[in-house]
Design an enzyme around this catalytic site. Sequence first.
Site, PDB file in Angstrom:
ATOM      1  CB  CYS A  66      -0.900   0.056   1.237  1.00 24.21           C
ATOM      2  SG  CYS A  66      -1.445  -1.515   1.877  1.00 24.21           S
ATOM      3  CE1 TYR A 117      -8.747  -3.298  -3.801  1.00 25.78           C
ATOM      4  CE2 TYR A 117      -9.287  -5.562  -4.331  1.00 25.78           C
ATOM      5  CZ  TYR A 117      -9.561  -4.400  -3.644  1.00 25.78           C
ATOM      6  OH  TYR A 117     -10.638  -4.336  -2.800  1.00 25.78           O
ATOM      7  CD  GLU A 141     -22.461  19.976  -4.647  1.00 31.17           C
ATOM      8  OE1 GLU A 141     -23.375  20.525  -4.022  1.00 31.17           O
ATOM      9  OE2 GLU A 141     -21.644  20.597  -5.357  1.00 31.17           O
TER      10      GLU A 141
HETATM   11  P1  NDP Z   1      -6.748  -9.864  -7.287  1.00 34.98           P
HETATM   12  O1  NDP Z   1      -7.382 -11.073  -6.751  1.00 34.98           O
HETATM   13  O2  NDP Z   1      -7.360  -8.534  -7.044  1.00 34.98           O
HETATM   14  O3  NDP Z   1      -6.603 -10.024  -8.878  1.00 34.98           O
HETATM   15  C1  NDP Z   1      -5.967 -11.114  -9.446  1.00 34.98           C
HETATM   16  C2  NDP Z   1      -6.098 -11.020 -10.945  1.00 34.98           C
HETATM   17  O4  NDP Z   1      -5.343 -12.082 -11.521  1.00 34.98           O
HETATM   18  C3  NDP Z   1      -7.523 -11.178 -11.428  1.00 34.98           C
HETATM   19  O5  NDP Z   1      -7.738 -10.355 -12.539  1.00 34.98           O
HETATM   20  C4  NDP Z   1      -7.566 -12.652 -11.797  1.00 34.98           C
HETATM   21  O6  NDP Z   1      -8.492 -12.965 -12.805  1.00 34.98           O
HETATM   22  C5  NDP Z   1      -6.190 -12.865 -12.350  1.00 34.98           C
HETATM   23  N1  NDP Z   1      -5.794 -14.266 -12.277  1.00 34.98           N
HETATM   24  C6  NDP Z   1      -5.906 -15.100 -11.221  1.00 34.98           C
HETATM   25  N2  NDP Z   1      -5.448 -16.314 -11.521  1.00 34.98           N
HETATM   26  C7  NDP Z   1      -5.035 -16.264 -12.792  1.00 34.98           C
HETATM   27  C8  NDP Z   1      -4.493 -17.218 -13.679  1.00 34.98           C
HETATM   28  N3  NDP Z   1      -4.297 -18.484 -13.313  1.00 34.98           N
HETATM   29  N4  NDP Z   1      -4.188 -16.825 -14.930  1.00 34.98           N
HETATM   30  C9  NDP Z   1      -4.402 -15.560 -15.316  1.00 34.98           C
HETATM   31  N5  NDP Z   1      -4.929 -14.606 -14.525  1.00 34.98           N
HETATM   32  C10 NDP Z   1      -5.247 -14.961 -13.281  1.00 34.98           C
HETATM   33  O7  NDP Z   1      -5.240  -9.944  -6.788  1.00 34.98           O
HETATM   34  P2  NDP Z   1      -4.062  -8.880  -6.769  1.00 34.98           P
HETATM   35  O8  NDP Z   1      -2.844  -9.687  -6.931  1.00 34.98           O
HETATM   36  O9  NDP Z   1      -4.315  -7.751  -7.691  1.00 34.98           O
HETATM   37  O10 NDP Z   1      -4.142  -8.325  -5.289  1.00 34.98           O
HETATM   38  C11 NDP Z   1      -4.169  -9.233  -4.195  1.00 34.98           C
HETATM   39  C12 NDP Z   1      -5.008  -8.676  -3.085  1.00 34.98           C
HETATM   40  O11 NDP Z   1      -4.299  -7.649  -2.431  1.00 34.98           O
HETATM   41  C13 NDP Z   1      -6.301  -8.016  -3.545  1.00 34.98           C
HETATM   42  O12 NDP Z   1      -7.338  -8.943  -3.707  1.00 34.98           O
HETATM   43  C14 NDP Z   1      -6.571  -7.040  -2.447  1.00 34.98           C
HETATM   44  O13 NDP Z   1      -7.281  -7.695  -1.438  1.00 34.98           O
HETATM   45  C15 NDP Z   1      -5.178  -6.655  -1.985  1.00 34.98           C
HETATM   46  N6  NDP Z   1      -4.793  -5.343  -2.547  1.00 34.98           N
HETATM   47  C16 NDP Z   1      -5.484  -4.243  -2.150  1.00 34.98           C
HETATM   48  C17 NDP Z   1      -5.173  -2.999  -2.652  1.00 34.98           C
HETATM   49  C18 NDP Z   1      -5.957  -1.809  -2.203  1.00 34.98           C
HETATM   50  O14 NDP Z   1      -6.595  -1.878  -1.163  1.00 34.98           O
HETATM   51  N7  NDP Z   1      -5.977  -0.710  -2.954  1.00 34.98           N
HETATM   52  C19 NDP Z   1      -4.086  -2.820  -3.615  1.00 34.98           C
HETATM   53  C20 NDP Z   1      -3.436  -4.042  -3.969  1.00 34.98           C
HETATM   54  C21 NDP Z   1      -3.781  -5.252  -3.448  1.00 34.98           C
HETATM   55  P3  NDP Z   1     -10.014 -13.409 -12.499  1.00 34.98           P
HETATM   56  O15 NDP Z   1     -10.785 -12.158 -12.306  1.00 34.98           O
HETATM   57  O16 NDP Z   1     -10.380 -14.134 -13.744  1.00 34.98           O
HETATM   58  O17 NDP Z   1      -9.971 -14.293 -11.299  1.00 34.98           O
END
Ligand code: NDP
Length: 455
Positions: free
Chosen positions: A48, A177, A440
């Site tokens: 973060c 994210y 607003e």
């Molecule tokens: P996310 O779960 O948000 O996103 C993972 C992405 O990878 C999705 O688009 C998913 O696709 C894709 N994916 C998963 N498996 C595969 C695969 N086998 N092949 C190809 N694509 C794949 O994870 P992040 O890594 O972005 O972040 C992890 C966590 O960290 C978040 O869920 C969040 O909770 C936290 N975070 C929070 C932030 C904030 O508060 N601003 C910022 C960064 C992280 P699909 O949709 O198809 O599953």
Amino acid sequence: MKEFDYDLFVIGAGSGGVRASRIAAGHGARVAICEESRVGGTCVIRGCVPKKLLVFASQFSEAFEDCGGYGWSVGKPEFSWPDLIAAKDREIDRLNQIYIRLLDNAGVDLHMGRGRLVDEHTVEVDGKRFSAARILIAVGGRPWVPDIPGREIGITSDEAFHLEALPRRVLIAGAGYIAVEFAGIFNGLGSQVTLAYRRDLILRGFDDDVRRAVEAGLSGRGIDIRYQVEPARLEQVDGEVEVTLSDGSKQRVDTVMFATGREPYTWELGLENAGVRLGPGNRIEVDEYSRTSVDHIFAVGDVTDRIALTPVALMEGHAFADTEFGDMDRPVDHANTPAAVFSQPPVGTVGLSEAEAREQGFNVRIFRSQFTPMRYTLSGRTEKALMKLVVDAKSERVLGCHVVGPDAPEMLQGFAVAVRAGLTKADFDRTIGIHPTSAEELVTLRQPVDDQPGS
Ligand code: NDP
């Protein structure tokens, strides 16, 4: 003589572990914590905090583009990635020291090294053994990368914070994210960005209007979003990375970044020595008091894969310490957890999406507004902000509040209080707006979408 060395031993000094250990110590417990990397954990060291600093850095390019409309003329701006990374590293060092001091001031013993369970009351850190009445596992998660040929050529967000140079062309895999936040960072700093996502709309799980608004914002800023594809193979060719995508197309870039999710960091922890049970995806299974399958061993934060957000880990760690050492009864409560995505444009959200509300059987009324934020008027930017309320038609309760646009994350903290408190649309309507702001709009949404002509 005391039976154990400590009342509590915490494995992992990230958000959840540090909070739990400080609160427990404040309740009078004898507490130790161990950390194999740097005190502060994912959020402070490689999540973060450094991410948001990079987001700030990347937003200047838009400000330079827009300032002409406000009468400014500036020369050609120059950007130095090494200077940014050095400044960011200094800030992370400062925060790391603050975290160490916080532990010290709370009287928590810090043992640097990897912690491993030897049995259900003993933790070993670099060959030294400590016994504890209770143990808290707060080791977080690690990036997960798909098993494709050449995956080792790619990077994850961990390495993105330490690249020697800004990549001229970067392909990001995933659309959650981290993917959309880093797409904005690299794009704002001047890289050519491709986002490759295996489905057909980014940010799965968010409200569909939010997803489309962010998609429009990313595309409008020149990010190339490619749907129904994912990297199938990476090769190093002529000093570049050649990515073969699942549809057979090839693309040459400087860097491929996997943002394909994170997994609980449960390996080589000795969980089997203590009988701690794992659930699907190797997460540690816990109850509402963050208790694992072993009565006196607990787990909080990303390793439990409930909601992987820092403030959630803080809440879980705090609730655990209050319950176990403060003589309180504090089960965790994840209801209406607000969240922000620091994409460009950013998202702020709390409560149910329209689709979730309908799935849960609510008869919903949708209030929505899309408008050009005032700050874009003189700069000529055409991007629209989105405000949306999902309201239960029966009780009038606001079930969800979703905003895309400048300052959306800042706006949502206050509205999260309202949604969490169960306030109704009438309560929103009674509230006087703050003028002129974007926020607003959320208290002046009069007509539900279905009643609007042409919707
Ligand atoms: P996310 O779960 O948000 O996103 C993972 C992405 O990878 C999705 O688009 C998913 O696709 C894709 N994916 C998963 N498996 C595969 C695969 N086998 N092949 C190809 N694509 C794949 O994870 P992040 O890594 O972005 O972040 C992890 C966590 O960290 C978040 O869920 C969040 O909770 C936290 N975070 C929070 C932030 C904030 O508060 N601003 C910022 C960064 C992280 P699909 O949709 O198809 O599953």
